[in-house]
Design an enzyme around this catalytic site. Structure first.
Site, PDB file in Angstrom:
ATOM      1  N   ASP A 109     -74.702  40.814 -60.224  1.00 43.31           N
ATOM      2  CA  ASP A 109     -74.484  41.574 -58.580  1.00 43.31           C
ATOM      3  C   ASP A 109     -75.622  41.014 -57.842  1.00 43.31           C
ATOM      4  OD1 ASP A 109     -74.258  43.763 -56.978  1.00 43.31           O
ATOM      5  OD2 ASP A 109     -73.746  44.814 -58.399  1.00 43.31           O
ATOM      6  N   LYS A 145     -57.270  42.392 -50.912  1.00 45.91           N
ATOM      7  CA  LYS A 145     -56.720  43.115 -52.097  1.00 45.91           C
ATOM      8  C   LYS A 145     -55.486  42.850 -52.376  1.00 45.91           C
ATOM      9  CE  LYS A 145     -60.833  44.957 -53.172  1.00 45.91           C
ATOM     10  NZ  LYS A 145     -61.513  44.436 -54.223  1.00 45.91           N
ATOM     11  N   ASN A 195     -65.192  42.845 -60.700  1.00 51.12           N
ATOM     12  CA  ASN A 195     -65.427  43.801 -59.916  1.00 51.12           C
ATOM     13  C   ASN A 195     -65.929  43.923 -58.722  1.00 51.12           C
ATOM     14  OD1 ASN A 195     -65.516  46.951 -59.667  1.00 51.12           O
ATOM     15  ND2 ASN A 195     -67.542  46.362 -59.854  1.00 51.12           N
ATOM     16  N   TYR A 201     -59.596  44.023 -45.408  1.00 50.02           N
ATOM     17  CA  TYR A 201     -59.915  44.667 -46.800  1.00 50.02           C
ATOM     18  C   TYR A 201     -58.479  44.719 -47.529  1.00 50.02           C
ATOM     19  CZ  TYR A 201     -60.936  47.743 -50.817  1.00 50.02           C
ATOM     20  OH  TYR A 201     -61.283  48.312 -51.918  1.00 50.02           O
ATOM     21  N   THR A 231     -67.830  56.795 -55.297  1.00 47.72           N
ATOM     22  CA  THR A 231     -68.924  55.651 -55.354  1.00 47.72           C
ATOM     23  C   THR A 231     -69.433  55.426 -53.942  1.00 47.72           C
ATOM     24  OG1 THR A 231     -67.105  53.882 -54.443  1.00 47.72           O
ATOM     25  CG2 THR A 231     -67.116  54.501 -56.848  1.00 47.72           C
TER      26      THR A 231
END
Length: 253
Positions: A38, A161, A91, A157, A192
């Protein structure tokens, strides 16, 4: 539950929070050896230490996936530490700044595409050769319902994706005969920090969250993690190039 994960070497990007963290904990519960990466280093190191205290092997590495050199180093160090790579969950991703197509900036476009799309490509570029050495492996890429439908206010976005799903299908076709399966998971709203930011920037969205999903709520990160583990398991051995919608019925409305 998944005995085949014991001692398997698993890379997870974007592992410090949200879905990545939940997936790391789920794999650790199954006895996997974990490489977490990360850019949120404090959170990543804390999670890695938590997993090690449970008796599992786990390392954390800083990695900005928009920089292929970072990814190459991360994969190389992972294999140096554990000897091989069995599974990768790519991810890491961002939503970027919201706004309609004509109002967006080039900087925002480049940042979102650099992380969400180029980053996934870079991960697979360096993960696949390591899996080919063992003639098997599983990759799951984190896409979104925005990879199959539009979402006004998130044009880049959505494009990123959709691109992730395209890369996933292509890689699945290219490496199927070499024993590598590649799939994507496509969540709707998940509880999240990313969803919190989207809700904060979208007036009225918070009140709608329980109603826009037919199931009546947003997903828990663990529910997406469960889907990832299924796609990585022997139970999905005949599944490759698939976009698994984990959306509480969102896209069937």
């Amino acid at each position: 539950m998944y005995t085949e994960f014991k001692n398997k070497v698993v890379i997870i990007t974007g592992a410090s929070s949200g879905i990545g963290k939940a997936t790391a904990l789920a794999f650790s519960n199954e006895g996997a050896k974990l490489v977490l990466s990360d850019v949120q280093d404090d959170e990543g190191e804390t999670l890695a230490e938590e997993i090690r205290k449970k008796g599992n092997e786990c390392i954390y590495m800083h990695c900005d996936i928009s920089k292929p050199a970072d990814v190459q180093k991360m994969v190389k160090e992972s294999v140096k530490k554990f000897g091989r790579l069995d599974i990768a969950y790519n991810n890491a991703g961002i939503e970027g700044k919201m706004g309609f197509t004509a109002d967006g900036s080039e900087e925002n476009f480049d940042r979102i595409i650099g992380i969400n799309l180029k980053g996934v490509w870079a991960c697979m570029k360096y993960e696949i050769p390591e899996m080919l050495k063992n003639k098997k492996g599983v990759i799951v890429n984190c896409s979104s319902i925005a990879g199959v439908i539009a979402s006004p206010g998130l044009p880049v976005y959505v494009a990123s994706k959709h691109g992730v799903n395209g890369l996933t299908k292509n890689a699945a076709l290219e490496y199927a005969k070499q024993g590598i399966r590649v799939n994507s998971v496509c969540p709707a709203g998940v509880d999240t920090p990313m969803l919190d930011r989207i809700v904060l920037n979208s007036p009225g969205m918070e009140e709608q969250m329980d109603t826009i999903h037919p199931i009546g709520r947003a997903a828990k990160p663990k529910e997406i993690a469960d889907a990832v583990l299924y796609l990585c398991s022997d139970r999905s051995s005949f599944i490759t190039g698939h976009e698994l919608l984990v959306d509480g019925g969102y896209t069937i409305q």
